[in-house]
Design a protein around this motif. Structure first.
Motif, PDB file in Angstrom:
ATOM      1  N   LYS A   2      -8.642  -5.549  -6.156  1.00 47.94           N
ATOM      2  CA  LYS A   2      -8.944  -6.385  -5.008  1.00 47.94           C
ATOM      3  C   LYS A   2      -9.743  -5.580  -3.980  1.00 47.94           C
ATOM      4  O   LYS A   2      -9.513  -4.390  -3.796  1.00 47.94           O
ATOM      5  CB  LYS A   2      -7.652  -6.895  -4.374  1.00 47.94           C
ATOM      6  CG  LYS A   2      -6.812  -7.771  -5.294  1.00 47.94           C
ATOM      7  CD  LYS A   2      -7.491  -9.110  -5.556  1.00 47.94           C
ATOM      8  CE  LYS A   2      -6.643  -9.984  -6.453  1.00 47.94           C
ATOM      9  NZ  LYS A   2      -7.288 -11.277  -6.744  1.00 47.94           N
ATOM     10  N   ASN A   3     -10.668  -6.270  -3.303  1.00 50.44           N
ATOM     11  CA  ASN A   3     -11.445  -5.648  -2.237  1.00 50.44           C
ATOM     12  C   ASN A   3     -11.010  -6.201  -0.897  1.00 50.44           C
ATOM     13  O   ASN A   3     -10.776  -7.409  -0.762  1.00 50.44           O
ATOM     14  CB  ASN A   3     -12.939  -5.904  -2.428  1.00 50.44           C
ATOM     15  CG  ASN A   3     -13.500  -5.110  -3.593  1.00 50.44           C
ATOM     16  OD1 ASN A   3     -13.118  -3.974  -3.805  1.00 50.44           O
ATOM     17  ND2 ASN A   3     -14.386  -5.721  -4.349  1.00 50.44           N
ATOM     18  N   ALA A   4     -10.930  -5.343   0.094  1.00 51.66           N
ATOM     19  CA  ALA A   4     -10.512  -5.756   1.425  1.00 51.66           C
ATOM     20  C   ALA A   4     -11.616  -5.476   2.439  1.00 51.66           C
ATOM     21  O   ALA A   4     -12.430  -4.564   2.261  1.00 51.66           O
ATOM     22  CB  ALA A   4      -9.233  -5.033   1.843  1.00 51.66           C
ATOM     23  N   VAL A   5     -11.626  -6.272   3.488  1.00 49.15           N
ATOM     24  CA  VAL A   5     -12.516  -6.052   4.632  1.00 49.15           C
ATOM     25  C   VAL A   5     -11.645  -6.018   5.880  1.00 49.15           C
ATOM     26  O   VAL A   5     -10.781  -6.881   6.066  1.00 49.15           O
ATOM     27  CB  VAL A   5     -13.568  -7.175   4.753  1.00 49.15           C
ATOM     28  CG1 VAL A   5     -14.415  -6.977   6.011  1.00 49.15           C
ATOM     29  CG2 VAL A   5     -14.463  -7.212   3.514  1.00 49.15           C
ATOM     30  N   LEU A  30      -3.563   0.323   2.129  1.00 51.79           N
ATOM     31  CA  LEU A  30      -4.108  -0.540   1.081  1.00 51.79           C
ATOM     32  C   LEU A  30      -4.520   0.270  -0.143  1.00 51.79           C
ATOM     33  O   LEU A  30      -4.305  -0.144  -1.285  1.00 51.79           O
ATOM     34  CB  LEU A  30      -5.299  -1.334   1.618  1.00 51.79           C
ATOM     35  CG  LEU A  30      -4.994  -2.378   2.694  1.00 51.79           C
ATOM     36  CD1 LEU A  30      -6.277  -3.068   3.133  1.00 51.79           C
ATOM     37  CD2 LEU A  30      -3.983  -3.413   2.186  1.00 51.79           C
ATOM     38  N   LYS A  31      -5.127   1.416   0.108  1.00 50.62           N
ATOM     39  CA  LYS A  31      -5.547   2.289  -1.002  1.00 50.62           C
ATOM     40  C   LYS A  31      -4.349   2.659  -1.866  1.00 50.62           C
ATOM     41  O   LYS A  31      -4.453   2.713  -3.103  1.00 50.62           O
ATOM     42  CB  LYS A  31      -6.198   3.550  -0.437  1.00 50.62           C
ATOM     43  CG  LYS A  31      -6.628   4.565  -1.498  1.00 50.62           C
ATOM     44  CD  LYS A  31      -6.914   5.915  -0.881  1.00 50.62           C
ATOM     45  CE  LYS A  31      -5.652   6.587  -0.396  1.00 50.62           C
ATOM     46  NZ  LYS A  31      -5.862   7.952   0.116  1.00 50.62           N
ATOM     47  N   ASN A  32      -3.211   2.893  -1.236  1.00 50.12           N
ATOM     48  CA  ASN A  32      -2.020   3.318  -1.968  1.00 50.12           C
ATOM     49  C   ASN A  32      -1.467   2.241  -2.898  1.00 50.12           C
ATOM     50  O   ASN A  32      -0.661   2.551  -3.781  1.00 50.12           O
ATOM     51  CB  ASN A  32      -0.933   3.754  -0.985  1.00 50.12           C
ATOM     52  CG  ASN A  32      -1.290   5.044  -0.265  1.00 50.12           C
ATOM     53  OD1 ASN A  32      -2.122   5.816  -0.738  1.00 50.12           O
ATOM     54  ND2 ASN A  32      -0.676   5.280   0.882  1.00 50.12           N
ATOM     55  N   ILE A  33      -1.873   0.987  -2.694  1.00 50.97           N
ATOM     56  CA  ILE A  33      -1.403  -0.079  -3.597  1.00 50.97           C
ATOM     57  C   ILE A  33      -2.562  -0.648  -4.422  1.00 50.97           C
ATOM     58  O   ILE A  33      -2.458  -1.734  -4.984  1.00 50.97           O
ATOM     59  CB  ILE A  33      -0.682  -1.201  -2.836  1.00 50.97           C
ATOM     60  CG1 ILE A  33      -1.596  -1.860  -1.797  1.00 50.97           C
ATOM     61  CG2 ILE A  33       0.591  -0.677  -2.191  1.00 50.97           C
ATOM     62  CD1 ILE A  33      -1.018  -3.135  -1.193  1.00 50.97           C
ATOM     63  N   GLY A  34      -3.666   0.076  -4.456  1.00 52.34           N
ATOM     64  CA  GLY A  34      -4.754  -0.312  -5.346  1.00 52.34           C
ATOM     65  C   GLY A  34      -5.755  -1.279  -4.769  1.00 52.34           C
ATOM     66  O   GLY A  34      -6.494  -1.923  -5.516  1.00 52.34           O
ATOM     67  N   ILE A  35      -5.817  -1.403  -3.448  1.00 52.50           N
ATOM     68  CA  ILE A  35      -6.791  -2.284  -2.811  1.00 52.50           C
ATOM     69  C   ILE A  35      -7.825  -1.433  -2.083  1.00 52.50           C
ATOM     70  O   ILE A  35      -7.482  -0.644  -1.206  1.00 52.50           O
ATOM     71  CB  ILE A  35      -6.113  -3.251  -1.827  1.00 52.50           C
ATOM     72  CG1 ILE A  35      -5.144  -4.162  -2.580  1.00 52.50           C
ATOM     73  CG2 ILE A  35      -7.152  -4.079  -1.076  1.00 52.50           C
ATOM     74  CD1 ILE A  35      -4.365  -5.111  -1.691  1.00 52.50           C
ATOM     75  N   LYS A  36      -9.073  -1.622  -2.435  1.00 54.68           N
ATOM     76  CA  LYS A  36     -10.148  -0.837  -1.855  1.00 54.68           C
ATOM     77  C   LYS A  36     -10.745  -1.548  -0.648  1.00 54.68           C
ATOM     78  O   LYS A  36     -11.025  -2.743  -0.691  1.00 54.68           O
ATOM     79  CB  LYS A  36     -11.251  -0.614  -2.900  1.00 54.68           C
ATOM     80  CG  LYS A  36     -12.471   0.122  -2.375  1.00 54.68           C
ATOM     81  CD  LYS A  36     -13.544   0.211  -3.453  1.00 54.68           C
ATOM     82  CE  LYS A  36     -14.801   0.881  -2.925  1.00 54.68           C
ATOM     83  NZ  LYS A  36     -15.868   0.919  -3.957  1.00 54.68           N
TER      84      LYS A  36
END
Length: 416
Positions: A2-5, A30-36
Motif C-alpha cells: 500500500k502507498n500512503a500520502v 507506516l513503514k514498520n507495517i509495510g506501507i510506503k
C-alpha cells in the motif's frame, strides 16, 4: 504494498514557526507495517487547497493521513473541506460528544465543554477514532477502497492515535507484508568511494531488498530494507546479505544493527563496564544530551560540566591559567587539560572535552568561528583533534561536533 500520502495542514508549518515532526513519526510507523509513504504535502488551512490536495493524494496513494487544521470552532475548514470532498454534511455525533464530556469531567474542565462542543461535529459518513489525549477526534472516510484519516496536529495526540488505533486497524484490514531494516554504520571512507567499493554487491541484491545511503556527520549509514511475507525468512535474508557486505568494508564498519551513534556507544560502554564524563564549552551540553538520550545511560554516564567561561575551566576543571595565557582558551592544550580535569572530577574511565567557537562572532581569543579542539581521554591515553567548519550555523555546529566526537570514540574503542 500500500502507498500512503501525508498531508500536513497549517500556516504555522509553512511559515517556519513550527517544525513538522508528525510526518516523520507517521511515516516511520507506516513503514514498520509495510506501507510506503509516496509523498508528503504541507498546505495552508484553506478549503479549496485542502480539497485539491486530497484529490491529488488519492491519485497517488491508497491511504491518506492528514494532521492539523482541526480546531474547536464550528467554522473549522478541514472538516468542511473533507465533508465537501466526500459529498457529505457535518452533524453532531453523540458518541463523540459523550466522549468529549467524559474527557472534560476527568480533567475538571466542564466549564469549557460548550466552547469545545463543535469538536463533536463530524462528517456523517466518517468512522470516528476517539482521541484520549485531546478534544479533536480522528475521522476516517472511505472511497473506492481507499482511506483518509484526519487527525489533530498536536504531536502528543497524534502518536497514540497512530500507534494504538490506526496502525492496528490497518494491520487488521489489509494483508500487509513485513518490512525489516538493518543499518550498517561506516566511517573513514567517502560516500563516493564507498559506493564504488560495494557496487557489485549492491547490484546483486535480491529484488525485495533495497539499499539507501544516509550520510550523518562524517559517518555513512547503509540502510538495507527488505519486504517479505515471512518476517523470520526476511530477517535471515538481511543477515545473509550483510555477511556478504562486511568483507568488502570490514575496516570501516563500526556497527551492523543500531542506528544512532549514541546507542552504539551505549552498547560498547555497557558491555565493557566503562564509565564516561564530559567537559564542554562550545558544544553547550550537546554531548551530554546525546549520551543521556539513551535509556539506561546512568549506568555509564556519571556527569558533565558545561564550563563556558574561561575562569570556570580554571576553577572547576583545573585548567592552568598559564596554559590559557600561552596557548589561548581555544587550543589543543586547553582541551587536553579540560579532559584530564573532568576525568579526575568524576572518576571515570573516559572523558570527553570541547573548546571552540560556535559563532556567530569570533571567540574571545580571536579564534575564527567554526574552530574547535576536542579531546578523547581513555585511562591515561588521550587523542586531541581539531575541526574547522565555518560554514555551519551555531546549532548545526554543536550537533556535528558532538556526533563526530562520539563517532571517534566508538572507533577508538572498537579498534582497541
Amino acid at each position: 504494498m500500500k502507498n500512503a500520502v501525508l498531508i500536513t495542514i497549517g500556516d504555522e508549518i509553512l511559515s517556519g514557526n513550527t517544525v513538522d515532526t508528525n510526518s516523520n513519526f507517521v511515516a516511520t510507523e507506516l513503514k514498520n507495517i509495510g506501507i510506503k509513504v509516496s509523498q508528503i504535502f504541507t498546505i495552508s488551512d484553506e478549503i479549496e487547497t485542502i480539497k485539491h490536495t486530497i484529490k491529488s493524494a488519492f491519485e497517488i496513494g491508497d491511504l491518506i493521513i492528514t494532521t492539523g487544521g482541526l480546531g474547536p470552532t464550528r467554522d473549522d475548514k478541514t472538516k468542511k473541506a473533507i465533508a465537501e470532498f466526500f459529498n457529505d454534511r457535518i452533524a453532531l455525533d453523540e458518541a463523540t460528544f459523550n466522549h468529549l464530556k467524559n474527557y472534560m469531567e476527568r480533567r475538571g474542565r466542564m466549564e469549557i465543554l460548550e466552547r469545545n462542543r463543535e469538536q463533536a461535529f463530524v462528517p456523517t459518513k466518517s468512522t470516528v477514532f476517539q482521541n484520549h489525549f485531546g478534544t479533536a477526534p480522528c475521522m476516517m472516510m472511505e472511497q473506492d477502497g481507499k482511506l483518509l484519516f484526519s487527525l489533530p496536529g498536536v504531536p502528543y495526540e497524534v502518536k497514540p492515535l497512530i500507534k494504538d488505533q490506526i496502525v492496528p486497524f490497518l494491520q487488521e484490514k489489509f494483508n500487509l507484508n513485513y518490512i525489516s531494516t538493518r543499518i550498517v554504520s561506516v566511517v573513514g571512507i567517502p560516500e563516493s568511494i564507498l559506493a564504488d567499493t560495494i557496487e557489485n554487491w549492491e547490484l546483486a541484491l535480491p529484488e525485495n531488498l533495497a539499499l539507501s545511503y544516509l550520510p550523518i556527520g562524517t559517518r555513512v549509514k547503509l540502510r538495507l530494507t527488505g519486504i517479505g511475507e515471512n518476517e523470520e525468512i526476511l530477517q535471515q535474508q538481511l543477515e545473509e546479505e550483510i555477511q556478504k557486505l562486511l568483507p568488502l568494508i570490514k575496516d570501516n564498519v563500526i556497527a551492523t544493527s543500531e542506528d544512532k551513534i549514541e546507542t552504539i556507544l551505549a552498547e560498547i560502554l555497557t558491555e565493557r563496564k566503562l564509565t564516561i564524563s564530559t567537559a564542554e564549552s562550545c558544544t553547550g551540553g550537546e554531548l551530554a544530551k546525546m549520551i543521556t538520550s539513551v535509556s539506561g545511560s546512568s549506568k555509564y554516564y556519571l556527569g558533565g560540566i558545561v564550563a563556558y567561561a574561561t575562569e570556570k575551566k580554571i576553577d572547576i576543571l583545573k585548567v592552568k591559567k598559564e596554559t590559557v595565557d600561552e596557548f589561548t582558551v581555544v587550543s589543543e592544550q586547553v582541551a587536553s587539560e579540560m579532559a584530564e580535569g573532568c576525568q579526575q572530577l568524576f572518576g571515570t574511565h573516559i572523558s570527553l572535552s570541547t573548546t571552540g567557537v560556535a559563532g556567530p562572532g569570533k571567540g574571545e581569543d580571536g579564534k575564527e568561528v567554526g574552530t574547535v579542539f576536542y579531546t578523547i581521554r581513555i585511562g591515561e591515553k588521550e587523542t586531541t583533534s581539531k575541526l574547522y567548519m565555518p560554514h555551519l550555523e551555531r546549532l548545526d555546529f554543536m550537533n556535528f561536533v558532538s556526533q563526530k566526537i562520539i563517532q571517534d570514540l566508538v572507533g577508538i574503542l572498537i579498534n582497541n
